[in-house]
Structure formats: C-alpha cells, structure tokens
Motif scaffolding. Sequence first.
Motif, PDB file in Angstrom:
ATOM      1  N   PRO A   1       0.832  -1.207   0.000  1.00 21.03           N
ATOM      2  CA  PRO A   1       0.000   0.000   0.000  1.00 21.03           C
ATOM      3  C   PRO A   1       0.862   1.250   0.000  1.00 21.03           C
ATOM      4  CG  PRO A   1       0.053  -0.950   2.183  1.00 21.03           C
ATOM      5  CD  PRO A   1       0.795  -1.900   1.278  1.00 21.03           C
ATOM      6  N   GLY A   2       0.326   2.332  -0.545  1.00 23.73           N
ATOM      7  CA  GLY A   2       1.063   3.587  -0.543  1.00 23.73           C
ATOM      8  C   GLY A   2       0.420   4.612  -1.452  1.00 23.73           C
ATOM      9  N   ALA A   3       0.964   5.808  -1.440  1.00 21.84           N
ATOM     10  CA  ALA A   3       0.435   6.905  -2.252  1.00 21.84           C
ATOM     11  C   ALA A   3       0.721   6.680  -3.729  1.00 21.84           C
ATOM     12  CB  ALA A   3       1.058   8.222  -1.797  1.00 21.84           C
ATOM     13  N   SER A   4      -0.152   7.198  -4.591  1.00 23.82           N
ATOM     14  CA  SER A   4       0.057   7.046  -6.027  1.00 23.82           C
ATOM     15  C   SER A   4       0.847   8.208  -6.617  1.00 23.82           C
ATOM     16  CB  SER A   4      -1.282   6.909  -6.749  1.00 23.82           C
ATOM     17  OG  SER A   4      -2.056   8.068  -6.543  1.00 23.82           O
ATOM     18  N   ARG A   5       0.921   9.320  -5.889  1.00 25.42           N
ATOM     19  CA  ARG A   5       1.678  10.482  -6.369  1.00 25.42           C
ATOM     20  C   ARG A   5       2.480  11.045  -5.211  1.00 25.42           C
ATOM     21  NH1 ARG A   5      -1.205  15.530  -9.289  1.00 25.42           N
ATOM     22  NH2 ARG A   5      -1.251  14.064 -10.998  1.00 25.42           N
ATOM     23  N   GLN A   6       3.757  11.322  -5.469  1.00 20.14           N
ATOM     24  CA  GLN A   6       4.619  11.851  -4.419  1.00 20.14           C
ATOM     25  C   GLN A   6       5.501  12.933  -5.000  1.00 20.14           C
ATOM     26  OE1 GLN A   6       6.243   8.006  -3.322  1.00 20.14           O
ATOM     27  NE2 GLN A   6       5.143   8.149  -1.403  1.00 20.14           N
ATOM     28  N   ARG A   7       5.789  13.921  -4.192  1.00 18.89           N
ATOM     29  CA  ARG A   7       6.619  15.032  -4.626  1.00 18.89           C
ATOM     30  C   ARG A   7       8.093  14.741  -4.340  1.00 18.89           C
ATOM     31  NH1 ARG A   7       2.924  18.600  -5.999  1.00 18.89           N
ATOM     32  NH2 ARG A   7       1.135  19.044  -4.701  1.00 18.89           N
ATOM     33  N   SER A   8       8.933  15.418  -5.097  1.00 14.76           N
ATOM     34  CA  SER A   8      10.379  15.304  -4.892  1.00 14.76           C
ATOM     35  C   SER A   8      10.742  15.654  -3.462  1.00 14.76           C
ATOM     36  CB  SER A   8      11.114  16.246  -5.842  1.00 14.76           C
ATOM     37  OG  SER A   8      10.902  15.850  -7.157  1.00 14.76           O
ATOM     38  N   GLY A   9      11.718  14.950  -2.937  1.00 14.81           N
ATOM     39  CA  GLY A   9      12.194  15.201  -1.587  1.00 14.81           C
ATOM     40  C   GLY A   9      11.359  14.537  -0.514  1.00 14.81           C
ATOM     41  N   GLU A  10      10.157  14.048  -0.868  1.00 13.16           N
ATOM     42  CA  GLU A  10       9.343  13.329   0.099  1.00 13.16           C
ATOM     43  C   GLU A  10       9.925  11.935   0.288  1.00 13.16           C
ATOM     44  OE1 GLU A  10       5.282  13.233  -1.181  1.00 13.16           O
ATOM     45  OE2 GLU A  10       4.911  15.288  -0.537  1.00 13.16           O
ATOM     46  N   THR A  11       9.481  11.285   1.335  1.00 12.12           N
ATOM     47  CA  THR A  11       9.936   9.920   1.573  1.00 12.12           C
ATOM     48  C   THR A  11       8.895   8.925   1.088  1.00 12.12           C
ATOM     49  OG1 THR A  11       9.052   9.927   3.814  1.00 12.12           O
ATOM     50  CG2 THR A  11      11.364  10.568   3.546  1.00 12.12           C
ATOM     51  N   CYS A  12       9.370   7.762   0.747  1.00 13.74           N
ATOM     52  CA  CYS A  12       8.535   6.660   0.287  1.00 13.74           C
ATOM     53  C   CYS A  12       8.903   5.453   1.139  1.00 13.74           C
ATOM     54  CB  CYS A  12       8.811   6.386  -1.190  1.00 13.74           C
ATOM     55  SG  CYS A  12       7.883   5.016  -1.883  1.00 13.74           S
ATOM     56  N   GLU A  13       7.937   4.944   1.899  1.00 15.83           N
ATOM     57  CA  GLU A  13       8.213   3.788   2.754  1.00 15.83           C
ATOM     58  C   GLU A  13       7.809   2.510   2.037  1.00 15.83           C
ATOM     59  OE1 GLU A  13       7.308   1.993   7.144  1.00 15.83           O
ATOM     60  OE2 GLU A  13       7.657   4.118   6.877  1.00 15.83           O
ATOM     61  N   LEU A  14       8.733   1.577   2.006  1.00 13.73           N
ATOM     62  CA  LEU A  14       8.464   0.275   1.402  1.00 13.73           C
ATOM     63  C   LEU A  14       8.301  -0.764   2.487  1.00 13.73           C
ATOM     64  CD1 LEU A  14       9.681   1.790  -1.061  1.00 13.73           C
ATOM     65  CD2 LEU A  14      10.570  -0.412  -1.773  1.00 13.73           C
ATOM     66  N   ARG A  15       7.255  -1.560   2.349  1.00 14.76           N
ATOM     67  CA  ARG A  15       7.063  -2.679   3.258  1.00 14.76           C
ATOM     68  C   ARG A  15       8.134  -3.718   2.988  1.00 14.76           C
ATOM     69  NH1 ARG A  15       0.901  -4.112   4.127  1.00 14.76           N
ATOM     70  NH2 ARG A  15       1.493  -3.932   6.303  1.00 14.76           N
ATOM     71  N   ARG A  16       8.246  -4.667   3.872  1.00 14.08           N
ATOM     72  CA  ARG A  16       9.249  -5.730   3.700  1.00 14.08           C
ATOM     73  C   ARG A  16       8.947  -6.514   2.424  1.00 14.08           C
ATOM     74  NH1 ARG A  16       8.231 -10.814   6.447  1.00 14.08           N
ATOM     75  NH2 ARG A  16       5.984 -11.019   6.652  1.00 14.08           N
ATOM     76  N   HIS A  17       9.990  -6.937   1.748  1.00 10.72           N
ATOM     77  CA  HIS A  17       9.895  -7.765   0.544  1.00 10.72           C
ATOM     78  C   HIS A  17       8.966  -7.139  -0.506  1.00 10.72           C
ATOM     79  CE1 HIS A  17      11.965 -10.668   2.984  1.00 10.72           C
ATOM     80  NE2 HIS A  17      10.955 -10.734   3.829  1.00 10.72           N
ATOM     81  N   SER A  18       9.179  -5.865  -0.814  1.00 11.78           N
ATOM     82  CA  SER A  18       8.305  -5.186  -1.768  1.00 11.78           C
ATOM     83  C   SER A  18       9.122  -4.351  -2.745  1.00 11.78           C
ATOM     84  CB  SER A  18       7.302  -4.302  -1.028  1.00 11.78           C
ATOM     85  OG  SER A  18       7.965  -3.258  -0.360  1.00 11.78           O
ATOM     86  N   LEU A  19       8.408  -3.849  -3.761  1.00 11.90           N
ATOM     87  CA  LEU A  19       9.034  -2.938  -4.720  1.00 11.90           C
ATOM     88  C   LEU A  19       8.036  -1.886  -5.149  1.00 11.90           C
ATOM     89  CD1 LEU A  19       8.142  -3.291  -7.953  1.00 11.90           C
ATOM     90  CD2 LEU A  19       9.339  -5.428  -7.661  1.00 11.90           C
ATOM     91  N   VAL A  20       8.579  -0.743  -5.587  1.00 15.28           N
ATOM     92  CA  VAL A  20       7.787   0.353  -6.129  1.00 15.28           C
ATOM     93  C   VAL A  20       8.506   0.836  -7.385  1.00 15.28           C
ATOM     94  CG1 VAL A  20       6.973   2.727  -5.749  1.00 15.28           C
ATOM     95  CG2 VAL A  20       6.895   1.072  -3.890  1.00 15.28           C
ATOM     96  N   LEU A  21       7.745   1.004  -8.464  1.00 11.62           N
ATOM     97  CA  LEU A  21       8.269   1.576  -9.699  1.00 11.62           C
ATOM     98  C   LEU A  21       7.580   2.914  -9.903  1.00 11.62           C
ATOM     99  CD1 LEU A  21       9.957   1.372 -12.300  1.00 11.62           C
ATOM    100  CD2 LEU A  21       7.986   0.239 -13.366  1.00 11.62           C
ATOM    101  N   LEU A  22       8.392   3.977  -9.988  1.00 11.24           N
ATOM    102  CA  LEU A  22       7.877   5.340 -10.115  1.00 11.24           C
ATOM    103  C   LEU A  22       8.279   5.943 -11.456  1.00 11.24           C
ATOM    104  CD1 LEU A  22       9.031   6.507  -6.593  1.00 11.24           C
ATOM    105  CD2 LEU A  22       6.702   5.971  -7.236  1.00 11.24           C
ATOM    106  N   ARG A  23       7.430   6.826 -11.971  1.00  7.12           N
ATOM    107  CA  ARG A  23       7.708   7.557 -13.210  1.00  7.12           C
ATOM    108  C   ARG A  23       7.780   9.040 -12.865  1.00  7.12           C
ATOM    109  NH1 ARG A  23       3.574   8.120 -18.272  1.00  7.12           N
ATOM    110  NH2 ARG A  23       4.922   9.432 -19.566  1.00  7.12           N
TER     111      ARG A  23
END
Length: 64
Positions: free
Chosen positions: A35-57
């Motif tokens: 789970p997580g936000a679909s849009r994030q601004r530069s300099g913000e943090t992104c928390e990843l759960r254990r054993h996960s991945l996030v691909l951002l554009r």
Amino acid sequence: MAGETLLLLLNGGAEPCTFTLPQMGTWRTLVNTGPGASRQRSGETCELRRHSLVLLRLFPAGAA
C-alpha cells in the motif's frame, strides 16, 4: 516509455525501509506491491514494506 525517467525502489529485507525521492519533479506510481500513495513530490519519503518494490515515473516540475 522511451525517454522517460523511472525509479525502481526495492526492499528485499525483513523490515520496512524508507527512501527519500530525488528532487526532480513529481513521481507517480506505476507498480507498488504494497500500500502507498500514487503520487509523491520530490524530496518526500517513500516507505516500502518488507519484501516489496515500487516503480515510479518522473513528471518534471511544471509537467505534473
């Protein structure tokens, strides 16, 4: 997606971890295995759960 800037965040560990996004514009999530936000601004943090991945554009400043 030729010419697009992508950022792949991986957490192979057993604990959550936090990444600080590069300050380049707005990042939109393409793939998120937790789970997580679909849009994030530069300099913000992104928390990843254990054993996960996030691909951002990246959408550069002024284009988002």
